[in-house]
Motif scaffolding. Structure first.
Motif, PDB file in Angstrom:
ATOM      1  N   LEU A  22     -14.263 -10.825  22.436  1.00 61.82           N
ATOM      2  CA  LEU A  22     -14.367  -9.276  22.047  1.00 61.82           C
ATOM      3  C   LEU A  22     -14.233  -9.091  20.661  1.00 61.82           C
ATOM      4  N   MET A  27      -9.450  -4.102  24.693  1.00 65.80           N
ATOM      5  CA  MET A  27      -9.800  -4.584  25.799  1.00 65.80           C
ATOM      6  C   MET A  27      -8.844  -3.932  26.952  1.00 65.80           C
ATOM      7  N   PRO A  28      -9.292  -3.189  27.864  1.00 62.28           N
ATOM      8  CA  PRO A  28      -8.391  -2.431  28.869  1.00 62.28           C
ATOM      9  C   PRO A  28      -7.840  -3.655  29.530  1.00 62.28           C
ATOM     10  N   PRO A  30      -6.341  -3.420  32.534  1.00 55.36           N
ATOM     11  CA  PRO A  30      -6.801  -3.593  33.875  1.00 55.36           C
ATOM     12  C   PRO A  30      -7.934  -4.772  34.114  1.00 55.36           C
ATOM     13  N   LEU A  31      -8.613  -5.178  32.902  1.00 55.97           N
ATOM     14  CA  LEU A  31      -9.655  -6.173  33.133  1.00 55.97           C
ATOM     15  C   LEU A  31      -9.034  -7.341  33.059  1.00 55.97           C
ATOM     16  N   ILE A  32      -7.751  -7.576  32.314  1.00 59.22           N
ATOM     17  CA  ILE A  32      -7.374  -8.980  32.105  1.00 59.22           C
ATOM     18  C   ILE A  32      -6.650  -9.366  33.566  1.00 59.22           C
ATOM     19  N   THR A  33      -7.404 -10.101  34.293  1.00 53.35           N
ATOM     20  CA  THR A  33      -6.753 -10.291  35.548  1.00 53.35           C
ATOM     21  C   THR A  33      -6.737 -11.892  35.707  1.00 53.35           C
ATOM     22  N   LEU A  36     -10.284 -13.278  36.447  1.00 56.67           N
ATOM     23  CA  LEU A  36     -10.965 -13.168  35.079  1.00 56.67           C
ATOM     24  C   LEU A  36     -10.526 -14.675  34.002  1.00 56.67           C
ATOM     25  N   ARG A  84      -4.708  -0.642  26.405  1.00 61.62           N
ATOM     26  CA  ARG A  84      -5.673  -1.607  26.034  1.00 61.62           C
ATOM     27  C   ARG A  84      -5.028  -2.388  25.252  1.00 61.62           C
TER      28      ARG A  84
END
Length: 96
Positions: A22, A27-28, A30-33, A36, A84
Motif C-alpha cells: 500500500l 491501512m485500517p 481492522p483490515l489486518i486480519t 488476510l 490505522r
C-alpha cells in the motif's frame, strides 16, 4: 527484520511486506486480519501473531501512526477515524 524474528516477532516480516504493497497509504487496523495475512503471504497467521507483529513493527519503527508520518495532518474535533497504521516513508522507499 532478523532482530524482530529473533525476539519472537516472526510474522513481522510477512506483515511488513503486505503493508508495503500500500506504500504510504494508511491501512485500517481492522483490515489486518490473520486471514488476510495468510492469503497475502501463504503463511499461516493467528490473531496473536498479527498483534505481536504489529507491536514489534511499531516498536522498531517501520510502522507508525498516520500522524507520526505526516506532521501536517491535524485531526479535527469531529474526526473519529478507525485506528490505522502506515508504513514510514523511508521504509516505503526501501521496500519498493
Amino acid at each position: 527484520m532478523d532482530q524482530l524474528a529473533a525476539e519472537g516477532y516472526v510474522p513481522a516480516r510477512p506483515l511488513l511486506r503486505m503493508v508495503s504493497l500500500l506504500a504510504t497509504a494508511p491501512m485500517p487496523l481492522p483490515l489486518i486480519t490473520p486471514g488476510l495475512l495468510t492469503a497475502a503471504t501463504g503463511q499461516p497467521a493467528t490473531i496473536a501473531g498479527v498483534e505481536t507483529a504489529l507491536a514489534g513493527l511499531y516498536r522498531y519503527g517501520p510502522l507508525g501512526l498516520p500522524e507520526d508520518c505526516n506532521p501536517r495532518s491535524q485531526p479535527t474535533a469531529n474526526d473519529n477515524p478507525p485506528a490505522r497504521v502506515v508504513l514510514r516513508p523511508l521504509v516505503s522507499e526501501w521496500c519498493s
